[in-house]
Design an enzyme around this catalytic site. Structure first.
Site, PDB file in Angstrom:
ATOM      1  N   THR A 142       0.872  -1.185   0.000  1.00  0.00           N
ATOM      2  CA  THR A 142       0.000   0.000   0.000  1.00  0.00           C
ATOM      3  C   THR A 142       0.907   1.233   0.000  1.00  0.00           C
ATOM      4  OG1 THR A 142      -0.271  -0.270   2.405  1.00  0.00           O
ATOM      5  CG2 THR A 142      -2.059  -1.046   0.998  1.00  0.00           C
TER       6      THR A 142
ATOM      7  N   LYS B 172       3.894  -6.837   4.310  1.00  0.00           N
ATOM      8  CA  LYS B 172       3.637  -5.456   3.898  1.00  0.00           C
ATOM      9  C   LYS B 172       3.188  -4.670   5.108  1.00  0.00           C
ATOM     10  CE  LYS B 172       0.258  -3.488   3.268  1.00  0.00           C
ATOM     11  NZ  LYS B 172      -0.648  -2.597   4.131  1.00  0.00           N
TER      12      LYS B 172
ATOM     13  N   THR C  36      -1.549  -2.829  10.522  1.00  0.00           N
ATOM     14  CA  THR C  36      -1.941  -2.863   9.120  1.00  0.00           C
ATOM     15  C   THR C  36      -0.813  -3.523   8.409  1.00  0.00           C
ATOM     16  OG1 THR C  36      -3.092  -0.832   9.190  1.00  0.00           O
ATOM     17  CG2 THR C  36      -2.666  -1.616   7.075  1.00  0.00           C
TER      18      THR C  36
ATOM     19  N   GLU D 193       6.189   4.775   7.484  1.00  0.00           N
ATOM     20  CA  GLU D 193       5.840   5.979   6.731  1.00  0.00           C
ATOM     21  C   GLU D 193       6.648   7.182   7.214  1.00  0.00           C
ATOM     22  OE1 GLU D 193       1.245   4.757   5.611  1.00  0.00           O
ATOM     23  OE2 GLU D 193       1.651   5.905   7.419  1.00  0.00           O
TER      24      GLU D 193
ATOM     25  N   ASN E 283      -0.235  10.438   5.500  1.00  0.00           N
ATOM     26  CA  ASN E 283      -1.540  10.051   6.025  1.00  0.00           C
ATOM     27  C   ASN E 283      -2.619  11.111   5.817  1.00  0.00           C
ATOM     28  OD1 ASN E 283      -1.498   7.297   7.498  1.00  0.00           O
ATOM     29  ND2 ASN E 283       0.472   8.246   7.966  1.00  0.00           N
TER      30      ASN E 283
ATOM     31  N   SER F 271      -6.108   9.807  -1.630  1.00  0.00           N
ATOM     32  CA  SER F 271      -6.104  10.458  -2.960  1.00  0.00           C
ATOM     33  C   SER F 271      -5.533   9.532  -4.026  1.00  0.00           C
ATOM     34  CB  SER F 271      -5.285  11.738  -2.911  1.00  0.00           C
ATOM     35  OG  SER F 271      -3.928  11.461  -2.640  1.00  0.00           O
TER      36      SER F 271
END
Length: 411
Positions: free
Chosen positions: A159, A185, A196, A282, A406, A411
């Protein structure tokens, strides 16, 4: 760019006898990207998993649990199907219907029963799963089923990951070769009790269901349940062990030397895959190990380690390379260990002794803390002087990019 984590090399990922992998570009959320994966298993395979503890667990998680509870010798799990781009979470009865429809469609194409399929999803929450796109993509995924598709498989489940996560190892147990390969992942919404994240680790040994159930729990407890990026527990987390039974090694007892050697190898590869998630957090720029030693029990050591690893103030200090290390002491203090005697506590940052007996070490120098904080890999070590227990947690810093990623996720 992941922190000190080189891109996996496809040639280094070993095929595991008894499992084939095929992918497709189904356009689940975005066009022209790998987003659908099928793993086809030999009839000899056993499968076990652990899942998120989030009460809002996604529809595929619910279906997986139901299908695993129905496994029998006559109806083993024969395939896994994973989509990225849509989590199929917060979707109610319709979400369950679409997860079951995915299983039914793949089962029809493979000539097995729907309950022999395990579905997985990851991506945006609260949006309906585009089942028609998934159904349309399944034939393409099946058409390129191969034993050496692990790198493509790792790409197909990404992702916000900046790179695929995969690893292999080959070892000899009891004079018999065992090959294991895994993919994972995850980059955000990562917290212990699964996150996640999706993880799949396959090996070619034969392991009965009861032993595999224990093996996956132990492996998760030492790897994926010891990582945190942002303290958010996701709705979709799943970690699966697949023993294909296509190799020479057969495990029959948890007390055997062979089982113990296999467990060590599975735990090590699981930890490798978990670390790759943290290194690709991230916006992460630093990989941080937090070890709490000399505790009364593992539970309190982990509680303190998680408290440090979850703290936004601690994580932003690491991002800025700011040795504002009182933040770590504060996180220890509010961790919930009520009888902790802080006057005996010692804190280290790599080789630098920061706090001694609950206060600033008289020999500590700010420039020493700064030197460590500028590194891309850092070890925080807390000594409690309460016993012999020990636990480690792995985390990353919290940067401006985390907010950007985040804020713009959908989008």
């Amino acid at each position: 760019m992941a922190v000190n984590s080189p891109l996996p090399v496809s040639a280094d990922l070993k095929p595991v006898a008894g499992i084939e992998l095929g992918y497709a570009e189904a356009g689940v959320r975005k066009a022209n990207r790998k987003d659908l994966l099928v793993m086809k298993l030999a009839p000899t395979a056993t499968v076990a998993g652990v899942f998120t503890l989030n009460r809002f667990c996604a529809a595929p998680v619910q279906v997986c649990k139901t299908h695993l509870a129905q496994v029998s010798d006559a109806a083993p799990i024969r395939a896994l199907v994973i989509n990225t781009g849509n989590a199929n979470a917060g979707t109610g009865e319709e979400g369950l219907a679409r997860a079951n429809a995915t299983c039914a469609e793949l089962a029809s194409l493979l000539g097995v029963k729907p309950e022999q399929i395990l579905p997985f999803s990851t991506g945006v929450i609260l949006e309906p799963l585009p089942i028609d796109r998934i159904k349309a993509g399944l034939p393409a995924a099946i058409s390129n089923l191969k034993t050496d598709n692990w790198f493509n498989a790792a790409e197909s489940i990404m992702t916000t990951d900046t790179q695929p996560k995969a690893a292999s190892r080959t070892l000899t147990i009891g004079g018999k070769q065992v090959v294991m390969t895994g993919i994972s992942k995850g980059a955000g919404m990562i917290k212990p009790n699964m996150a996640t994240m999706l993880g799949y680790l396959a090996f070619d040994a034969k392991v009965p269901q009861a032993l595999l159930n224990q093996l996956v729990k132990d492996a998760a407890d030492q790897s994926f349940n010891c990582i945190t990026i942002d303290g958010d527990t996701s709705t979709n987390d799943s970690f699966m062990l697949i023993a294909t039974g296509a190799g020479e090694l057969e495990i029959t007892s948890a007390d055997s030397a062979e089982y113990k050697e296999l467990a060590v190898a599975v735990n090590a590869l699981s930890q490798n895959l978990a670390h790759q998630i943290i290194r690709d957090g991230e916006g992460a720029t630093k990989f941080i190990e937090i070890t709490v030693e000399d505790g009364k029990n593992v539970e309190e050591c982990r509680k303190i380690a998680y408290s440090i690893g979850h703290s936004p103030l601690v994580k932003t200090a690491f991002f800025a390379s700011d040795p504002n290390l009182g933040r770590i002491l504060a996180a220890i203090g509010y961790a919930g260990v009520d009888d902790l005697d802080v006057s005996k506590l010692n804190l280290y940052l790599d080789d630098v002794w920061v706090a001694k007996n609950g206060g600033r070490n008289p020999d500590y120098k700010e420039e020493d803390g700064q030197r460590v904080m500028k590194k891309s890999e850092i070890v925080v070590r807390v000594k409690l002087a309460r016993g012999t227990a020990k636990a480690s947690v792995w985390t990353c810093d919290l940067s401006h990019d985390y907010v950007t990623i985040n804020a713009d996720y959908r989008s």
